[in-house]
Each structure stands twice: as structure tokens, then as C-alpha cells.
Design an enzyme around this catalytic site. Structure first.
Site, PDB file in Angstrom:
ATOM      1  N   CYS A 197       0.853  -1.192   0.000  1.00  0.00           N
ATOM      2  CA  CYS A 197       0.000   0.000   0.000  1.00  0.00           C
ATOM      3  C   CYS A 197       0.892   1.247   0.000  1.00  0.00           C
ATOM      4  O   CYS A 197       1.983   1.245   0.572  1.00  0.00           O
ATOM      5  CB  CYS A 197      -0.899   0.005   1.241  1.00  0.00           C
ATOM      6  SG  CYS A 197      -2.161  -1.279   1.149  1.00  0.00           S
TER       7      CYS A 197
ATOM      8  N   CYS B 180      -3.906   0.737  -2.943  1.00  0.00           N
ATOM      9  CA  CYS B 180      -4.324   0.982  -1.564  1.00  0.00           C
ATOM     10  C   CYS B 180      -3.352   1.970  -0.928  1.00  0.00           C
ATOM     11  O   CYS B 180      -2.243   2.162  -1.426  1.00  0.00           O
ATOM     12  CB  CYS B 180      -4.400  -0.331  -0.772  1.00  0.00           C
ATOM     13  SG  CYS B 180      -2.879  -1.288  -0.796  1.00  0.00           S
TER      14      CYS B 180
END
Ligand code: N1C
Length: 305
Positions: free
Chosen positions: A124, A206
């Protein structure tokens, strides 16, 4: 006695005044003559199916070899953690997505197997999007090794800068021409591919994500670009809290747009409606440094160094 080609050899019938060698030669000559006349006639009656002519460049020469080679380079050398991936299958899935198909009826569905085989997760906060800033964005992720553009992922790496298409009447690639997205059709194998892989890249993102935009051109944020049309609409607000935009200007170039421009505000509104926070910075220093490496004498680079 030396054979002069006219005096019959011992044991041969006197009917033909030709040596064995001359007969073989004559036989070969007749065969070649027959083949040379018959083949063109057959080809004229049954011409090889000709590919349709399009307005875009044809498939890049050696496309299958390049794709396979890039796959091995990526999985065996650049990212050996992916060495288990099956490049033969991946390359086959790529070809199967468009060969023997009408190049104006391409659909994202055609690339599903390729997408499945090249599935790749990144941490992420490491996704970098770009629009009209291809080179600069990739210079940035090259030095920021932990950050990824789509071309830093296997599937994007394989296809970067290539052209490809097939034809429904042939199992071969069309090396002469491929549909141009505007002049022929948008549903061509290459455009559909970039839409499909860009969508997945955005869906999988993300954490805080970044986008590198070009502030020296008129369409700094273009709603019709892959970034404006596909990627921002496929970021999941639950997974991506913030998008950080870096509006970069060419060294010594015009400043068409900056973070305060209405165009950038457009992007901000789209994201706000999608519950994604938006931040923006003009000439983000880490990227400006890269621009100044090749323009170190320019006055605008004095304040950066
Ligand atoms: O249309 P764009 O830029 O906004 O597309 C860029 C955007 C990036 O964030 C990428 O994730 O969309 C993705 N992407 C590619 O990675 C890519 N590599 C090569 C989209 N297009 C890509 N290409 C080719 O460049 C493709 O042929 C497409 O049409 C152009 C888009 O470039 P752009 O207009 O500067």
C-alpha cells in the site's frame, strides 16, 4: 574417354545423346520451371488472405519474442520474487487475447486470462499514476525503487511502447497496420488492453497514491485520458484515503496549469464526490531534482539545488 555429353555412355540406349549428368540437370530444370509457373498461378487463384488496412502502426516486429523476453527479464532478473510465474503461458495468453479476432471488436474479457496469470500485489502507498508525463513519472519510480507505475508491473512492462493486432481471417499478427483509436475504432486490442490493465491497477491500489501531471500542456488533467476516464473512477475510497497530485512544469517551459487551475479543481471535485481526499503540489521537489539533473544550468534549478 572423357564424356562430352554427346557420345552415349556404355550400357545406355543410343536413343538419347545425353549423358546421365545432363539428364539429371534437365530434369531439375524442368521441375524448377514447372514449380516456377505453377506456384504463381495457384497463388493468383488462391491469394493469401490480405490483412485489412488500418490507420495506425502495425504490430511491432518480433512482438511475441519481445513479450516473452520481457517477461523473463522481469520475473528472473528485475523481480526474482516472481520467478515462479510461467512466462510461456503468459505470452500465449497475451497472443490468444487478440489473434484470429476482428481488431475492432476487442473486449476487456479477451484479456481476462492474461490478467489472471500476471496478478501481482504491491505494498500500500506505492502506486504512481501519470498522465501526459510518461517519461518523468518513470524516471521518478526508477530512482524511487519502492514505487510502482503500471509499467513497473509485469503486465505493463511487457507491453510498454509496443503495438499489436490480429485479424479475424488469419491466425497471424498484422504487421502492416492496426486500428487507430480515433480514426478506426476505440475497441482495438491495444486501447482495450491499456483500459483493462489500468482499471485493475487502480482497483488494486491501496494507501496514499500519487499522480504525476504535466502542467506545461493545455490538458494537464484530461477527463478523456486513461487516468481521467478509467483510473480515478476505479480507485476504492475504502482502500485509498488520499490522492496526491504533483503538477510538474518543464524546466524553462510554460506554466499552463498549476494546482490552483480550474482543471485541477475538476479533478479535486471528482475525487471529493468519491470520498477520496485530494492534495496537490506544484513542482514537487524530488521530481524537480530529476528534471534539473539534465538542466542544471537553468535559473529555475538554482533554487532547487
Ligand atoms: O491516457 P493517460 O496518459 O492518462 O494514461 C496514463 C495512465 C497511467 O496512470 C497508467 O497507469 O494510464 C495507464 N496507462 C499506461 O500505463 C500506459 N502505458 C503506455 C495508460 N496508457 C499507457 N500507455 C500508452 O500511452 C497507451 O497507448 C495510451 O494510449 C497512452 C496514454 O498516455 P497518456 O495520454 O499520456
Amino acid at each position: 574417354m572423357p564424356n562430352d555429353g554427346f557420345s552415349p555412355e556404355e550400357g545406355e540406349k543410343p536413343c538419347c545423346n545425353l549423358s546421365k549428368k545432363a539428364k539429371v540437370g534437365l530434369g531439375i530444370f524442368i521441375c524448377v520451371l514447372v514449380v516456377a509457373t505453377v506456384i504463381p498461378v495457384v497463388l493468383k487463384w488462391y491469394p493469401a488472405p490480405k490483412h485489412k488496412e488500418w490507420n495506425g502502426p502495425g504490430t511491432t516486429p518480433h512482438f511475441p519474442e519481445i513479450v516473452l523476453g520481457r517477461c523473463y527479464t522481469y520475473t528472473q532478473v528485475l523481480r526474482p520474487e516472481l520467478r515462479h510465474m510461467d512466462c510461456q503461458e503468459i505470452a500465449k495468453a497475451f497472443m490468444r487475447a487478440f489473434l484470429s479476432k476482428d481488431p475492432c471488436s476487442s473486449a476487456e474479457q479477451d484479456y481476462q486470462q492474461l490478467l489472471r496469470l500476471t496478478n501481482q500485489t504491491i505494498p500500500c502507498g506505492t502506486s504512481v499514476f501519470w498522465s501526459k508525463s510518461n517519461e518523468l513519472a518513470h524516471q521518478y519510480t526508477k530512482v524511487q525503487w519502492a514505487m510502482f507505475t503500471l509499467e513497473d508491473m509485469l503486465v505493463g512492462y511487457m507491453a510498454d511502447n509496443l503495438d499489436w493486432c490480429g485479424d479475424h481471417s488469419s491466425s497471424d499478427m498484422n504487421y502492416e497496420s492496426c486500428p487507430h483509436w480515433r480514426k478506426d475504432c476505440t475497441t482495438n486490442p491495444k486501447s482495450v488492453f491499456w483500459d483493462a490493465v489500468s482499471r485493475r491497477f487502480a482497483e488494486n491500489a491501496c494507501g496514499v497514491v500519487q499522480v504525476v501531471l504535466n502542467g506545461s500542456i493545455s490538458n494537464t488533467f484530461d477527463r478523456n485520458s486513461t487516468f481521467g476516464r478509467v483510473e480515478i473512477h476505479n480507485l476504492y475510497p475504502g482502500k485509498v484515503p488520499t490522492l496526491q497530485a504533483w503538477v510538474m512544469h518543464d524546466v524553462g517551459g510554460v506554466h499552463r496549469h498549476s494546482c490552483s487551475s480550474p482543471d485541477i479543481n475538476d479533478l479535486k471535485l471528482i475525487l471529493r464526490n468519491r470520498n477520496i481526499r485530494f492534495t496537490c503540489q506544484d513542482d514537487y521537489r524530488p521530481i524537480k531534482f530529476l528534471q534539473c539533473v539534465t538542466n542544471s544550468e537553468h535559473s529555475s534549478c538554482n533554487s532547487v539545488m
